[in-house]
Design an enzyme around this catalytic site. Structure first.
Site, PDB file in Angstrom:
ATOM      1  N   MET A  94     -25.217   6.668  71.953  1.00 57.16           N
ATOM      2  CA  MET A  94     -26.552   6.993  72.454  1.00 57.16           C
ATOM      3  C   MET A  94     -26.566   8.299  73.238  1.00 57.16           C
ATOM      4  O   MET A  94     -26.904   8.348  74.422  1.00 57.16           O
ATOM      5  CB  MET A  94     -27.074   5.841  73.308  1.00 57.16           C
ATOM      6  CG  MET A  94     -27.116   4.512  72.575  1.00 57.16           C
ATOM      7  SD  MET A  94     -28.040   4.580  71.014  1.00 57.16           S
ATOM      8  CE  MET A  94     -29.696   4.820  71.644  1.00 57.16           C
ATOM      9  N   ARG A  95     -26.171   9.353  72.543  1.00 60.03           N
ATOM     10  CA  ARG A  95     -26.211  10.687  73.134  1.00 60.03           C
ATOM     11  C   ARG A  95     -26.729  11.662  72.080  1.00 60.03           C
ATOM     12  O   ARG A  95     -26.347  11.580  70.912  1.00 60.03           O
ATOM     13  CB  ARG A  95     -24.815  11.147  73.568  1.00 60.03           C
ATOM     14  CG  ARG A  95     -24.170  10.297  74.642  1.00 60.03           C
ATOM     15  CD  ARG A  95     -24.712  10.603  76.010  1.00 60.03           C
ATOM     16  NE  ARG A  95     -24.501  12.001  76.376  1.00 60.03           N
ATOM     17  CZ  ARG A  95     -25.102  12.609  77.384  1.00 60.03           C
ATOM     18  NH1 ARG A  95     -25.994  11.961  78.111  1.00 60.03           N
ATOM     19  NH2 ARG A  95     -24.848  13.871  77.670  1.00 60.03           N
ATOM     20  N   ILE A  96     -27.601  12.580  72.505  1.00 61.81           N
ATOM     21  CA  ILE A  96     -27.989  13.686  71.627  1.00 61.81           C
ATOM     22  C   ILE A  96     -26.915  14.749  71.754  1.00 61.81           C
ATOM     23  O   ILE A  96     -26.596  15.204  72.861  1.00 61.81           O
ATOM     24  CB  ILE A  96     -29.370  14.245  72.014  1.00 61.81           C
ATOM     25  CG1 ILE A  96     -30.449  13.185  71.750  1.00 61.81           C
ATOM     26  CG2 ILE A  96     -29.668  15.509  71.214  1.00 61.81           C
ATOM     27  CD1 ILE A  96     -31.843  13.611  72.154  1.00 61.81           C
ATOM     28  N   ASN A 111     -23.892   9.484  60.673  1.00 65.85           N
ATOM     29  CA  ASN A 111     -24.672   8.618  61.554  1.00 65.85           C
ATOM     30  C   ASN A 111     -25.440   7.615  60.687  1.00 65.85           C
ATOM     31  O   ASN A 111     -25.687   7.860  59.506  1.00 65.85           O
ATOM     32  CB  ASN A 111     -25.649   9.448  62.387  1.00 65.85           C
ATOM     33  CG  ASN A 111     -26.400   8.608  63.411  1.00 65.85           C
ATOM     34  OD1 ASN A 111     -25.824   7.755  64.070  1.00 65.85           O
ATOM     35  ND2 ASN A 111     -27.692   8.849  63.547  1.00 65.85           N
ATOM     36  N   HIS A 113     -29.137   5.530  60.864  1.00 60.02           N
ATOM     37  CA  HIS A 113     -30.411   5.539  61.575  1.00 60.02           C
ATOM     38  C   HIS A 113     -31.260   4.372  61.085  1.00 60.02           C
ATOM     39  O   HIS A 113     -31.335   4.122  59.874  1.00 60.02           O
ATOM     40  CB  HIS A 113     -31.144   6.861  61.329  1.00 60.02           C
ATOM     41  CG  HIS A 113     -32.448   6.960  62.053  1.00 60.02           C
ATOM     42  ND1 HIS A 113     -32.519   7.201  63.407  1.00 60.02           N
ATOM     43  CD2 HIS A 113     -33.725   6.844  61.622  1.00 60.02           C
ATOM     44  CE1 HIS A 113     -33.795   7.227  63.773  1.00 60.02           C
ATOM     45  NE2 HIS A 113     -34.546   7.019  62.710  1.00 60.02           N
ATOM     46  N   LEU A 148     -32.410  16.745  64.336  1.00 58.40           N
ATOM     47  CA  LEU A 148     -32.230  15.318  64.601  1.00 58.40           C
ATOM     48  C   LEU A 148     -32.701  14.468  63.417  1.00 58.40           C
ATOM     49  O   LEU A 148     -33.858  14.567  63.000  1.00 58.40           O
ATOM     50  CB  LEU A 148     -32.996  14.928  65.870  1.00 58.40           C
ATOM     51  CG  LEU A 148     -32.853  13.475  66.322  1.00 58.40           C
ATOM     52  CD1 LEU A 148     -31.423  13.177  66.747  1.00 58.40           C
ATOM     53  CD2 LEU A 148     -33.826  13.179  67.455  1.00 58.40           C
TER      54      LEU A 148
END
Length: 200
Positions: A94-96, A111, A113, A148
């Site tokens: 949980m990091r951008i 990742n 999503h 993102l």
């Protein structure tokens, strides 16, 4: 041996699914690959205990101990690079991530999503799908880029949005599909690496 480094922040259920798939699918023999380490930005991440139980090295880097996102990412990158990873897998991390971090692992950063990208990038995907009246939702495995949730899509799974669904109900159904498609996508990605290296 191709090393996989997995990043988590919480329960690590997707990490656990990948670890199980690597063991049951004999990735070490079949793909010359192994989960080499699990890293977290939270010391209380439950997934760390599971990784430890499987004999996988773990490391915690508390992002709060760093003055900036860039400083944290630089330290994280140094820790990951100790394992010379062929692949870095985000599993509920949980990091951008900073552009420099993403660029460093370009082409080997994955990742999952909880939506059918390109629909609903970002947060609150399940509530947004319900509010939009979607009949279907799902999960997407993709490569990570600086934009993102907009990297190349590797795999998707579809689940129905049922009458009376809550975000929690929908999230549980989507997560069960993540546990299926993420290990499959990682294995397929690893299987393509020799071909990629010959081309580049």
């Amino acid at each position: 041996m191709r090393n996989i480094v997995i990043l988590i922040s919480g329960s690590g259920s997707n990490m656990a699914a990948i670890v199980r798939a690597a063991e049951l699918g004999h990735w070490a023999e079949r793909l010359n690959a192994q989960v080499a380490a699990v890293l977290s930005n939270r010391a209380d991440a439950q997934g760390l205990a599971l990784a430890h139980d499987h004999g996988i090295p773990t490391q915690v880097l508390d992002h709060k101990a760093f003055a900036s996102r860039e400083d944290f990412d630089a330290a994280l990158k140094a820790e990951i690079d100790r394992y010379a990873p062929a692949l870095v897998v985000l599993a509920g991390f949980m990091r951008i991530l900073s552009p420099a971090f993403v660029a460093h692992y370009a082409g080997r950063l994955l990742n999952v999503h909880p939506s059918l990208l390109p629909a609903f990038p970002g947060l609150n995907t399940h509530q947004r799908a319900i509010d939009a009246g979607c009949r279907f939702a799902g999960a997407t495995v993709h490569q990570v880029t600086v934009d993102l949730d907009h990297g190349p899509i590797l795999a998707q799974a579809v689940v129905p949005v049922l009458p009376g669904d809550t975000p929690d109900n929908l999230a549980a159904r989507v997560l069960s599909q993540e546990h299926l498609i993420y290990p499959q996508a990682v294995a397929h990605f690893l299987a393509q690496l020799p071909m990629r290296s010959k081309r580049g």
